[in-house]
Enzyme design. Sequence first.
Site, PDB file in Angstrom:
ATOM      1  CE  LYS A  61      17.652  80.726   8.314  1.00  0.00           C
ATOM      2  NZ  LYS A  61      18.748  81.293   9.114  1.00  0.00           N
ATOM      3  CE  LYS A  85      19.768  79.505   5.070  1.00  0.00           C
ATOM      4  NZ  LYS A  85      20.224  79.999   6.327  1.00  0.00           N
TER       5      LYS A  85
HETATM    6  C1  PBG Z   1      22.039  81.428  11.000  1.00  0.00           C
HETATM    7  C2  PBG Z   1      22.087  80.770   9.670  1.00  0.00           C
HETATM    8  C3  PBG Z   1      21.812  79.439   9.332  1.00  0.00           C
HETATM    9  C4  PBG Z   1      22.129  79.301   7.977  1.00  0.00           C
HETATM   10  C5  PBG Z   1      22.561  80.543   7.540  1.00  0.00           C
HETATM   11  N1  PBG Z   1      22.511  81.438   8.602  1.00  0.00           N
HETATM   12  C6  PBG Z   1      21.383  78.302  10.154  1.00  0.00           C
HETATM   13  C7  PBG Z   1      20.040  78.207  10.722  1.00  0.00           C
HETATM   14  O1  PBG Z   1      19.183  79.055  10.504  1.00  0.00           O
HETATM   15  O2  PBG Z   1      19.841  77.245  11.450  1.00  0.00           O
HETATM   16  C8  PBG Z   1      22.021  78.015   7.197  1.00  0.00           C
HETATM   17  C9  PBG Z   1      22.977  77.922   6.065  1.00  0.00           C
HETATM   18  C10 PBG Z   1      23.179  76.570   5.496  1.00  0.00           C
HETATM   19  O3  PBG Z   1      22.527  75.573   5.844  1.00  0.00           O
HETATM   20  O4  PBG Z   1      24.058  76.483   4.630  1.00  0.00           O
HETATM   21  N2  PBG Z   1      20.772  81.651  11.508  1.00  0.00           N
END
Ligand code: PBG
Length: 328
Positions: free
Chosen positions: A199, A252
Amino acid sequence: MSMLEFHRGRRLRMSATLREMVRETEIRPQDLIMLYFVAETDDTDFRKPIESMPGQYQLSLAQLEKQVAKAVDNGLRSLMLFGIPAHKDELASQAYDEQGIVQRAIRMIKSKWPDLVVIADTCLCEYTSHGHCGMVSKEGEVLNDPTLNLLAQTAVAQAEAGADIVAPSDMMDGRVGAIREGLDNAGYQNTPIMSYAVKYASAFYGPFREAAESAPQFGDRKTYQMDPGNALEAMREAAADVEEGADILMVKPALPYLDVLRTVRDSFDTPMAAYQVSGEYSMIKAAAQNGWIDEKAIVMESLIAIKRAGADMILTYFTEDVLETLKG
Ligand code: PBG
């Protein structure tokens, strides 16, 4: 000139049926996971449009039920839930409270649709007063180890409520192992972990933070999420999570990181998920609203690209739209 001197690729493109017969990658309903934002509110009519994500809403439990019912009619197989609690605090207590909004939503959905695969996003940022994904020290440092126990508690609360899969998205080191141990000790040996293994600290999450009201109140997430320049590091993250017990690996964002997705796919034999994030969604929506692109075609092409690069399943805000298209 001999006819064999060049490759006649066009032969297999001459009719729609033929093109369909030789198509290597296709999107099926079971490939798609819809994302929902459920808000803790007494107002059963609550259905608040998310401005930066046209077509997406924060929903009350009652509105969520309506929305899911329609999607199930169109072939929805799986969904992931994000919670917007009425109260946030330093310890993110609503993330693991038995009556937390996501736990209530899971119970509601599983009682109505036992066959739906319900995935819970396991993270603290929607529930902490400061908006970070972990505990924060007096000096403002996001603390790794003190966060692990709370993440494990959150996953157990989600599993207790009936979640079919938990999906840690916090990027603390060691969290997959801590969650696995927590689930096993609580008797949830059969609850899989879909790890947001790879991520990135991405600006593509911007619209999500409006949607989930989870923007960090100070600093950013760069000390825990990955640097966009790093692809080799993705292998270390994925390997660590597999070692700790991840059942499904996720990359992601999706489209801007297809190279990473392909590399991870080729190196690990676990099922792979990719998350087409909020910013990817909003860019397509904005261009389509301007009449600059053909939304349906672009959405399908993007999803095919993500699957072609190695994703077995795709988390996308377009799931409901695509299910309707596939049905029609
Ligand atoms: C929670 C989370 C996030 C997303 C999914 N779970 C936000 C982040 O990490 O700031 C992002 C999903 C999206 O942008 O559609 N940590």
